[in-house]
Design an enzyme around this catalytic site. Structure first.
Site, short mmCIF file in Angstrom:
data_model
loop_
_atom_site.label_atom_id
_atom_site.label_comp_id
_atom_site.label_asym_id
_atom_site.label_seq_id
_atom_site.Cartn_x
_atom_site.Cartn_y
_atom_site.Cartn_z
N ASN A 1 0.85 -1.20 0.00
CA ASN A 1 0.00 0.00 0.00
C ASN A 1 0.88 1.25 0.00
O ASN A 1 1.91 1.31 0.68
CB ASN A 1 -0.99 0.00 1.17
CG ASN A 1 -0.36 -0.19 2.52
OD1 ASN A 1 0.56 -0.99 2.69
ND2 ASN A 1 -0.86 0.54 3.51
N GLU B 1 0.33 5.09 0.61
CA GLU B 1 -0.63 6.09 1.06
C GLU B 1 -0.06 7.49 0.85
O GLU B 1 1.15 7.67 0.75
CB GLU B 1 -0.99 5.82 2.53
CG GLU B 1 -1.63 4.45 2.67
CD GLU B 1 -2.11 4.14 4.06
OE1 GLU B 1 -1.96 4.97 4.97
OE2 GLU B 1 -2.66 3.04 4.24
N CYS C 1 -3.80 0.75 -2.89
CA CYS C 1 -3.69 -0.47 -2.08
C CYS C 1 -2.64 -1.41 -2.67
O CYS C 1 -2.29 -1.32 -3.85
CB CYS C 1 -5.03 -1.19 -2.04
SG CYS C 1 -6.37 -0.23 -1.34
N GLU D 1 -2.95 -4.52 -3.46
CA GLU D 1 -3.47 -5.35 -4.53
C GLU D 1 -3.43 -4.60 -5.86
O GLU D 1 -3.01 -5.14 -6.90
CB GLU D 1 -4.93 -5.76 -4.24
CG GLU D 1 -5.10 -6.55 -2.96
CD GLU D 1 -5.40 -5.66 -1.75
OE1 GLU D 1 -4.81 -4.55 -1.63
OE2 GLU D 1 -6.22 -6.09 -0.92
N CYS E 1 -10.19 -4.33 -0.31
CA CYS E 1 -11.28 -3.37 -0.13
C CYS E 1 -12.23 -3.42 -1.34
O CYS E 1 -11.94 -4.06 -2.35
CB CYS E 1 -10.70 -1.96 0.06
SG CYS E 1 -10.06 -1.22 -1.45
N CYS F 1 -10.64 -2.38 -4.68
CA CYS F 1 -9.77 -3.41 -5.26
C CYS F 1 -10.57 -4.59 -5.80
O CYS F 1 -10.22 -5.15 -6.84
CB CYS F 1 -8.75 -3.89 -4.23
SG CYS F 1 -7.44 -2.70 -3.89
ZN ZN Z 1 -7.93 -1.87 -1.84
#
Ligand code: ZN
Length: 130
Positions: free
Chosen positions: A40, A42, A50, A52, A88, A91
Protein backbone atom coordinates in the site's frame (compact mmCIF):
# COMPACT_ATOMS: atom_id res chain seq x y z
CA UNK A 1 5.10 -20.64 -7.86
CA UNK A 2 3.59 -22.24 -4.79
CA UNK A 3 1.45 -20.32 -2.38
CA UNK A 4 3.97 -20.39 0.47
CA UNK A 5 6.53 -18.72 -1.75
CA UNK A 6 3.98 -16.06 -2.70
CA UNK A 7 3.14 -15.57 0.99
CA UNK A 8 6.78 -14.97 1.78
CA UNK A 9 7.05 -12.43 -1.04
CA UNK A 10 3.87 -10.65 0.10
CA UNK A 11 5.17 -10.46 3.67
CA UNK A 12 8.50 -9.07 2.54
CA UNK A 13 6.86 -6.53 0.24
CA UNK A 14 4.53 -5.46 3.04
CA UNK A 15 7.53 -3.96 4.80
CA UNK A 16 7.91 -1.47 1.93
CA UNK A 17 4.49 0.07 2.59
CA UNK A 18 4.34 3.84 2.50
CA UNK A 19 1.94 4.16 5.38
CA UNK A 20 1.75 5.32 8.95
CA UNK A 21 -0.27 2.54 10.57
CA UNK A 22 -1.48 -0.32 8.42
CA UNK A 23 0.96 -2.23 6.22
CA UNK A 24 -0.29 -4.50 3.43
CA UNK A 25 1.61 -6.72 1.03
CA UNK A 26 0.39 -8.61 -1.99
CA UNK A 27 1.85 -11.09 -4.43
CA UNK A 28 0.05 -11.56 -7.75
CA UNK A 29 0.92 -14.76 -9.62
CA UNK A 30 0.43 -15.57 -13.30
CA UNK A 31 -0.26 -19.01 -14.81
CA UNK A 32 3.34 -19.24 -16.01
CA UNK A 33 4.68 -18.60 -12.52
CA UNK A 34 5.68 -14.99 -12.78
CA UNK A 35 4.84 -12.76 -9.87
CA UNK A 36 4.25 -9.08 -9.21
CA UNK A 37 4.42 -7.78 -5.68
CA UNK A 38 2.74 -4.73 -4.23
CA UNK A 39 2.37 -2.76 -1.04
CA UNK A 40 0.00 0.00 0.00
CA UNK A 41 1.19 3.46 -0.92
CA UNK A 42 -0.63 6.09 1.06
CA UNK A 43 -0.61 9.78 0.36
CA UNK A 44 -1.81 12.82 2.24
CA UNK A 45 -3.19 14.68 -0.73
CA UNK A 46 -4.76 12.18 -3.12
CA UNK A 47 -6.24 8.71 -3.28
CA UNK A 48 -3.92 6.10 -1.83
CA UNK A 49 -3.11 2.91 -3.68
CA UNK A 50 -3.69 -0.47 -2.08
CA UNK A 51 -1.19 -3.32 -2.27
CA UNK A 52 -3.47 -5.35 -4.53
CA UNK A 53 -3.86 -2.59 -7.10
CA UNK A 54 -0.16 -1.82 -6.94
CA UNK A 55 0.58 -5.43 -7.90
CA UNK A 56 -2.04 -5.43 -10.66
CA UNK A 57 -0.90 -2.12 -12.12
CA UNK A 58 2.69 -3.34 -12.20
CA UNK A 59 1.63 -6.53 -14.00
CA UNK A 60 -0.78 -4.89 -16.41
CA UNK A 61 1.76 -2.24 -17.34
CA UNK A 62 4.21 -5.03 -18.18
CA UNK A 63 1.67 -6.58 -20.54
CA UNK A 64 0.36 -9.37 -18.31
CA UNK A 65 -3.27 -10.22 -18.86
CA UNK A 66 -3.62 -13.67 -17.27
CA UNK A 67 -3.65 -14.11 -13.53
CA UNK A 68 -3.95 -17.17 -11.30
CA UNK A 69 -4.13 -15.80 -7.80
CA UNK A 70 -3.11 -13.09 -5.38
CA UNK A 71 -1.94 -13.44 -1.80
CA UNK A 72 -2.77 -10.60 0.57
CA UNK A 73 -1.26 -10.05 4.02
CA UNK A 74 -1.85 -7.05 6.20
CA UNK A 75 -1.65 -5.75 9.70
CA UNK A 76 -0.60 -2.88 11.84
CA UNK A 77 2.98 -1.73 11.57
CA UNK A 78 5.50 -3.57 13.73
CA UNK A 79 2.99 -6.16 14.88
CA UNK A 80 2.42 -9.78 13.79
CA UNK A 81 -0.21 -10.43 11.12
CA UNK A 82 -2.95 -11.84 13.31
CA UNK A 83 -6.11 -11.09 11.33
CA UNK A 84 -7.10 -11.68 7.75
CA UNK A 85 -6.79 -8.72 5.45
CA UNK A 86 -9.17 -8.88 2.52
CA UNK A 87 -9.21 -6.53 -0.48
CA UNK A 88 -11.28 -3.37 -0.13
CA UNK A 89 -14.30 -2.75 -2.31
CA UNK A 90 -12.35 -0.66 -4.76
CA UNK A 91 -9.77 -3.41 -5.26
CA UNK A 92 -12.44 -6.07 -5.62
CA UNK A 93 -14.08 -4.16 -8.44
CA UNK A 94 -10.71 -3.34 -10.01
CA UNK A 95 -9.52 -6.96 -9.95
CA UNK A 96 -12.81 -8.30 -11.26
CA UNK A 97 -12.23 -6.62 -14.61
CA UNK A 98 -8.92 -8.39 -15.18
CA UNK A 99 -9.51 -11.91 -13.87
CA UNK A 100 -11.67 -14.88 -14.76
CA UNK A 101 -13.82 -16.99 -12.49
CA UNK A 102 -10.91 -19.33 -11.64
CA UNK A 103 -8.92 -16.53 -10.05
CA UNK A 104 -8.33 -16.92 -6.31
CA UNK A 105 -7.64 -14.48 -3.52
CA UNK A 106 -5.70 -15.94 -0.61
CA UNK A 107 -5.74 -14.15 2.73
CA UNK A 108 -2.86 -15.26 4.93
CA UNK A 109 -2.62 -14.51 8.63
CA UNK A 110 -1.64 -15.91 12.00
CA UNK A 111 1.53 -17.33 13.45
CA UNK A 112 1.31 -20.48 11.31
CA UNK A 113 0.35 -18.81 8.03
CA UNK A 114 -3.31 -19.75 8.02
CA UNK A 115 -4.60 -19.38 4.47
CA UNK A 116 -8.18 -18.70 3.44
CA UNK A 117 -9.21 -19.02 -0.19
CA UNK A 118 -11.81 -16.84 -1.88
CA UNK A 119 -13.01 -16.51 -5.45
CA UNK A 120 -13.58 -13.08 -6.88
CA UNK A 121 -17.31 -13.81 -6.93
CA UNK A 122 -17.16 -14.69 -3.21
CA UNK A 123 -15.75 -11.24 -2.58
CA UNK A 124 -17.76 -9.33 -5.15
CA UNK A 125 -21.00 -10.96 -6.22
CA UNK A 126 -22.89 -9.16 -8.96
CA UNK A 127 -19.92 -7.01 -9.96
CA UNK A 128 -20.30 -4.14 -12.37
CA UNK A 129 -19.20 -4.83 -15.93
CA UNK A 130 -19.91 -3.39 -19.35
ZN1 ZN B 1 -7.93 -1.87 -1.84
Amino acid sequence: MDIQNAINIAKKTRLNACADKYFVGACLVTPDGKHYSGCNIENDGIQSICAERTAFVKALSEGERNFSYIVVVGGFKDTPILERCLPCGYCRQFMSQYVDTNFKVYACFGENDTVEEYSISDLLPHSFSL
